[in-house]
Design a protein around this motif. Sequence first.
Motif, mmCIF file in Angstrom:
data_model
loop_
_atom_site.group_PDB
_atom_site.id
_atom_site.type_symbol
_atom_site.label_atom_id
_atom_site.label_comp_id
_atom_site.label_asym_id
_atom_site.label_seq_id
_atom_site.Cartn_x
_atom_site.Cartn_y
_atom_site.Cartn_z
ATOM 1 N N UNK A 1 65.421 -37.032 47.085
ATOM 2 C CA UNK A 1 66.697 -37.291 47.764
ATOM 3 C C UNK A 1 66.871 -36.373 48.972
ATOM 4 N N UNK B 1 67.901 -38.982 57.688
ATOM 5 C CA UNK B 1 69.020 -39.651 58.359
ATOM 6 C C UNK B 1 69.317 -38.928 59.668
ATOM 7 N N UNK C 1 77.568 -38.467 53.066
ATOM 8 C CA UNK C 1 76.757 -38.655 51.862
ATOM 9 C C UNK C 1 76.633 -37.336 51.119
ATOM 10 N N UNK D 1 79.740 -36.491 49.177
ATOM 11 C CA UNK D 1 79.913 -37.324 47.992
ATOM 12 C C UNK D 1 78.951 -36.934 46.865
ATOM 13 N N UNK D 2 77.702 -36.640 47.200
ATOM 14 C CA UNK D 2 76.740 -36.380 46.115
ATOM 15 C C UNK D 2 76.927 -34.994 45.488
ATOM 16 N N UNK E 1 79.978 -34.732 41.832
ATOM 17 C CA UNK E 1 79.891 -34.756 40.370
ATOM 18 C C UNK E 1 79.589 -33.401 39.742
ATOM 19 N N UNK F 1 72.566 -37.776 37.429
ATOM 20 C CA UNK F 1 73.696 -38.236 38.241
ATOM 21 C C UNK F 1 74.596 -37.066 38.609
ATOM 22 N N UNK G 1 70.599 -28.820 47.459
ATOM 23 C CA UNK G 1 71.031 -27.860 48.484
ATOM 24 C C UNK G 1 69.893 -26.959 48.957
ATOM 25 N N UNK G 2 69.170 -26.363 47.993
ATOM 26 C CA UNK G 2 68.124 -25.424 48.418
ATOM 27 C C UNK G 2 66.982 -26.145 49.134
ATOM 28 N N UNK H 1 53.138 -34.979 65.805
ATOM 29 C CA UNK H 1 53.413 -36.220 66.513
ATOM 30 C C UNK H 1 52.439 -36.428 67.671
ATOM 31 N N UNK I 1 55.476 -43.028 69.859
ATOM 32 C CA UNK I 1 56.442 -42.258 69.080
ATOM 33 C C UNK I 1 56.856 -43.019 67.814
ATOM 34 N N UNK I 2 56.941 -42.292 66.715
ATOM 35 C CA UNK I 2 57.177 -42.985 65.449
ATOM 36 C C UNK I 2 58.542 -43.661 65.392
ATOM 37 N N UNK I 3 59.521 -43.103 66.128
ATOM 38 C CA UNK I 3 60.874 -43.666 66.035
ATOM 39 C C UNK I 3 60.890 -45.139 66.398
ATOM 40 N N UNK J 1 58.904 -47.694 60.830
ATOM 41 C CA UNK J 1 59.907 -46.648 60.691
ATOM 42 C C UNK J 1 61.308 -47.228 60.747
ATOM 43 N N UNK K 1 62.063 -48.702 57.388
ATOM 44 C CA UNK K 1 62.324 -47.603 56.457
ATOM 45 C C UNK K 1 63.715 -47.031 56.702
ATOM 46 N N UNK L 1 66.650 -46.697 54.161
ATOM 47 C CA UNK L 1 67.042 -45.336 53.822
ATOM 48 C C UNK L 1 68.548 -45.156 53.974
ATOM 49 N N UNK L 2 69.100 -45.636 55.095
ATOM 50 C CA UNK L 2 70.558 -45.550 55.279
ATOM 51 C C UNK L 2 71.279 -46.264 54.151
ATOM 52 N N UNK M 1 70.232 -46.989 51.167
ATOM 53 C CA UNK M 1 70.010 -46.332 49.881
ATOM 54 C C UNK M 1 70.852 -45.057 49.758
ATOM 55 N N UNK M 2 70.889 -44.254 50.833
ATOM 56 C CA UNK M 2 71.625 -43.005 50.753
ATOM 57 C C UNK M 2 73.131 -43.249 50.672
ATOM 58 N N UNK M 3 73.611 -44.257 51.409
ATOM 59 C CA UNK M 3 75.034 -44.585 51.318
ATOM 60 C C UNK M 3 75.363 -45.048 49.899
ATOM 61 N N UNK N 1 73.751 -44.175 47.188
ATOM 62 C CA UNK N 1 73.693 -42.994 46.320
ATOM 63 C C UNK N 1 74.997 -42.206 46.414
ATOM 64 N N UNK N 2 75.521 -42.093 47.633
ATOM 65 C CA UNK N 2 76.792 -41.396 47.808
ATOM 66 C C UNK N 2 77.914 -42.110 47.070
ATOM 67 N N UNK O 1 78.073 -41.733 43.264
ATOM 68 C CA UNK O 1 78.626 -40.472 42.789
ATOM 69 C C UNK O 1 80.144 -40.475 42.785
ATOM 70 N N UNK P 1 77.672 -24.139 50.370
ATOM 71 C CA UNK P 1 76.300 -24.487 50.742
ATOM 72 C C UNK P 1 75.624 -23.255 51.335
ATOM 73 N N UNK Q 1 72.581 -20.945 49.550
ATOM 74 C CA UNK Q 1 71.316 -20.765 50.244
ATOM 75 C C UNK Q 1 71.042 -19.284 50.475
#
Lengths: 294, 289
Positions: free
Chosen positions: A87, A94, A103, A106-107, A110, A164, A172-173, A190, B1-3, B8, B11, B15-16, B18-20, B22-23, B26, B279, B283
């Motif tokens: 994840x 993104x 996102x 939200x994650x 929980x 979940x 985070x880490x 690249x 360029x891969x973009x 890509x 994907x 990915x967008x 899927x992540x939305x 996943x959010x 939760x 956060x 860290x």
Amino acid sequence: MKKSWPLYVLCIPAFVFVCIFSYGPMVGLLMAFQDYKPWLGISGSRWIGLDNFERIFRYDEATQAIINTLIIAVSKIIVGIIVPIIMAILLSELRNVGIKKSVQTLVYLPHFLSWVTVAGLMINILGLDGGINQMLTRMFDIAPIYFLGDPDLFRFTVVVSDVWKSFGFGMIVYLATIAGINPSYYEAAEIDGATRRQQIMYVTLPSMLPMIIVISTLSLGNILDAGFDQVFNLYNPLVYSTGDIIDTYVYRSSLLNGQYGFGTAVGLFKSGISLILIVVSYRLAYKYANYKIF
Amino acid sequence: MYHKTTGYRVFSVFNYAFMILAGLVCFLPLLHLLAQSLSSKAAISGNLVSFWPVGFNMDAYVKTFSNSNFISSMWTSILRTVLGTSISMFILTCAGYALSKEFRGRNVLMWFFIFTMLFSGGLIPSYILVTGLGLKDTIWALVLPGAFGAYNLILLVNFFKTIPKALEEAAFIDGASFFAILSKIYLPLSLPGIATVSLFIMVGHWNSWFDGILYMSDASKYPLASFLQTVVVQSNMQNMAMSQSEVEAMSEQSIKAAQIFVSTLPIIMVYPFLQRYFVKGIVLGAVKE
């Protein structure tokens, strides 16, 4: 020379609390070697040597609880390491900052809910006519699934709900590690014509490896910790055979059934093995990833 | 360029999505709960409620807030959270500041504290100790035993260590005492660390349910999480064991939902503001090179 007495003074409150509430109960571990009777106390109860420990392996329920603990804890550790890594990599791909931050917010959520709340949600959603079963019935036309009352499914439910609740926080880490990767590695890759997938495989993942090793070795110490809060709130007599873990077993056998000495012995057995595992895992983390706890 | 490659782009779209998703996963269970708490009994038992209230009404909240047990347990929770967080933070910042310095016996002391994270007396000895100290049925049984947390201490020590030594030395030369340095330099500068640890302790107290059930002999003294545990989880177990009619359980669903939602609200409200702190705090506290 600076005087260091104020530093000692500052440590006194913590020292007092630790002595009373952390080291104090360790005296009570003597009960594990006794036929403890509350009205006789530790000084008056009969000493019975290692009898309580032998009973752990004589009682089928106790052995079963140990096996359940191992299965649930190991599954949680494995899934709980892999999912946050994947994840975190996906999230870092993104490019839209707004969506990324939303996102993330939200994650993480929980993690801050209590298991009581989550259990309440799950009982609600996973019930026979709960949201998940309704969805499954409509989509696949199958009979409702008894997620929390079926011994075969209970461990699965426990592991999935744990992921979940915790994957966002576990990310985070890893996210911090990915953010710390020197961008010139990606630029170089690249220019050499690496696709994004190749960049992830050969730049991102190797850079995350030290952190992955630290987290994995440190989680070794949790191998007998299957999560009391979660299991206690989700299980019921129907799923004791696969869902009863050491901590819930200690609770039921000692506080509910009055076998204080035996319950303490099971607890000591667990703490002892955990201590050894934690010490080993810290050594390994230090050796292979140069990790120190402080 | 891969973009610009098609692969890509494909994907990226997935990915967008899927992540939305996943959010949302939760968050949707809580939204479902909120919708249920605002819906009519009929709509709930007819399984009509998903993420939007059907047959909107506030009855469940009126009943929740007129339940004296709910109110008193909420006060217990607020009291334990305020008391517990203050006491813990006092103990931890004092020790954390001291242990971020070098002094004779520092390592021995640090290990003395950290050992509590690795090994504990366990459930029954702790229970007997707390009972023996006469704390049973008082708020102190919920506040004192967990006041010291070695993990939080480590986070704070690592945080204090990141503050440049030169600041402290300059203050020393100007004649400041240890305590002045702690309150005027270290506390303001390590606010992210303090905020992180406070948040963890606060959430921990607010969410704690087991100690309430363990140490309070009367349900009227339960903190909110313990109260919820008996209402939401234990009543469900009884339903399962006694196989009562589902209908009866369903009729209480909106009240249960309201109670869970109200008890979670403080956390949902506090945590977005503290997110940037924790956060950073995690860290800095956990990752060390």
